[in-house]
Design an enzyme around this catalytic site. Structure first.
Site, PDB file in Angstrom:
ATOM      1  N   ASP A 119      -2.601   7.231   0.422  1.00  0.00           N
ATOM      2  CA  ASP A 119      -1.261   7.692  -1.270  1.00  0.00           C
ATOM      3  C   ASP A 119      -1.717   9.377  -1.292  1.00  0.00           C
ATOM      4  OD1 ASP A 119       0.093   5.865  -0.738  1.00  0.00           O
ATOM      5  OD2 ASP A 119      -0.376   5.292  -2.397  1.00  0.00           O
ATOM      6  N   TYR A 169       6.791  -8.880  -5.620  1.00  0.00           N
ATOM      7  CA  TYR A 169       8.235  -8.464  -4.824  1.00  0.00           C
ATOM      8  C   TYR A 169       9.049  -8.976  -3.505  1.00  0.00           C
ATOM      9  CZ  TYR A 169       4.562  -4.334  -4.734  1.00  0.00           C
ATOM     10  OH  TYR A 169       3.840  -2.748  -4.320  1.00  0.00           O
ATOM     11  N   HIS A 198       6.665   5.077  -1.590  1.00  0.00           N
ATOM     12  CA  HIS A 198       6.629   4.178  -1.057  1.00  0.00           C
ATOM     13  C   HIS A 198       8.399   4.323  -0.682  1.00  0.00           C
ATOM     14  CE1 HIS A 198       2.492   2.336  -1.946  1.00  0.00           C
ATOM     15  NE2 HIS A 198       2.466   3.600  -1.201  1.00  0.00           N
ATOM     16  N   LYS A 248      14.184  -3.532  -2.189  1.00  0.00           N
ATOM     17  CA  LYS A 248      12.778  -4.437  -3.032  1.00  0.00           C
ATOM     18  C   LYS A 248      13.275  -4.554  -4.618  1.00  0.00           C
ATOM     19  CE  LYS A 248       9.330  -1.715  -1.139  1.00  0.00           C
ATOM     20  NZ  LYS A 248       7.980  -0.953  -1.288  1.00  0.00           N
TER      21      LYS A 248
END
Length: 205
Positions: free
Chosen positions: A175, A132, A62, A72
């Site tokens: 995905d 995250y 991603h 992140k």
């Protein structure tokens, strides 16, 4: 807390100092000042996410549009995942390269990925929990993916879980339908290295 920059510039492995006694363990998984000293700028947190995955679940690769991008800071307080960073910045000297860090509940490492880098992880144990800290909020229209099993990426994903049992990758429908690296390049989907350099320069003043 120690910082090690990965083979993909703009990504770091962070190893915390753990304090244990008969009651358990305490650690600081993020510290603003040491991060700023290592990265050269302060990390502003806009959103915190948490995911729980069965063994074999593969999430990613991603990335988000730059600007604004999404940096992140990722850790795994329960279970274990192989966390992977991919340089998707078109024009980068290390474009297409990747590196990985084992995040687990033993060493309790974290990984930081700056804007423009691709992120994915492979769960090595049932109920692996990943947290995250994100620099920008979730914005569906600005977030994209590249197929994690694309041979052009050449990522060496695990074939066994933390206990040595054979596992096959489990991908979400989103995905699974993600474009290949070459398709993402051809469509102009990927971030540009020059844009990430400009973003970095602006926040360093």
């Amino acid at each position: 807390m120690t910082y090690r920059e990965l083979d993909v510039p703009g990504a770091w492995e962070i190893t915390p100092r753990q304090h244990g006694d008969p009651r358990g363990v305490f650690l600081e998984f993020f510290q603003g000042a040491p991060f700023a000293a290592a990265a050269g700028y302060e990390f502003t947190v806009a959103q915190g996410n948490l995911s729980v995955s069965a063994a074999g679940v593969l999430r990613g690769v991603h990335f988000a549009d730059v600007p604004p991008g999404q940096a992140k800071y990722v850790t795994c307080p329960r279970g274990a995942v192989l966390d992977v960073v991919v340089d998707l910045r078109v024009g980068s000297p290390t474009f297409g390269t990747w590196d990985s860090v084992l995040l687990d509940d033993t060493d309790r490492r974290a990984i930081f990925l700056s804007e423009g880098l691709g992120h994915a992880f492979f769960s090595l144990e049932d109920d692996s929990t990943v947290m995250y800290l994100c620099s920008t909020p979730y914005a569906p229209g600005r977030e994209h993916g590249v197929h994690p099993l694309d041979p052009d990426l050449g990522i060496s994903w695990p074939t066994t879980d933390r206990h040595g049992n054979a596992v096959a990758p489990q991908l979400s429908a989103k995905d699974q339908s993600a474009p290949s690296l070459q398709e993402a390049i051809s469509s102009g989907l990927l971030p540009r290295f020059d844009d990430t350099v400009a973003l970095d320069a602006s926040r360093r003043g």
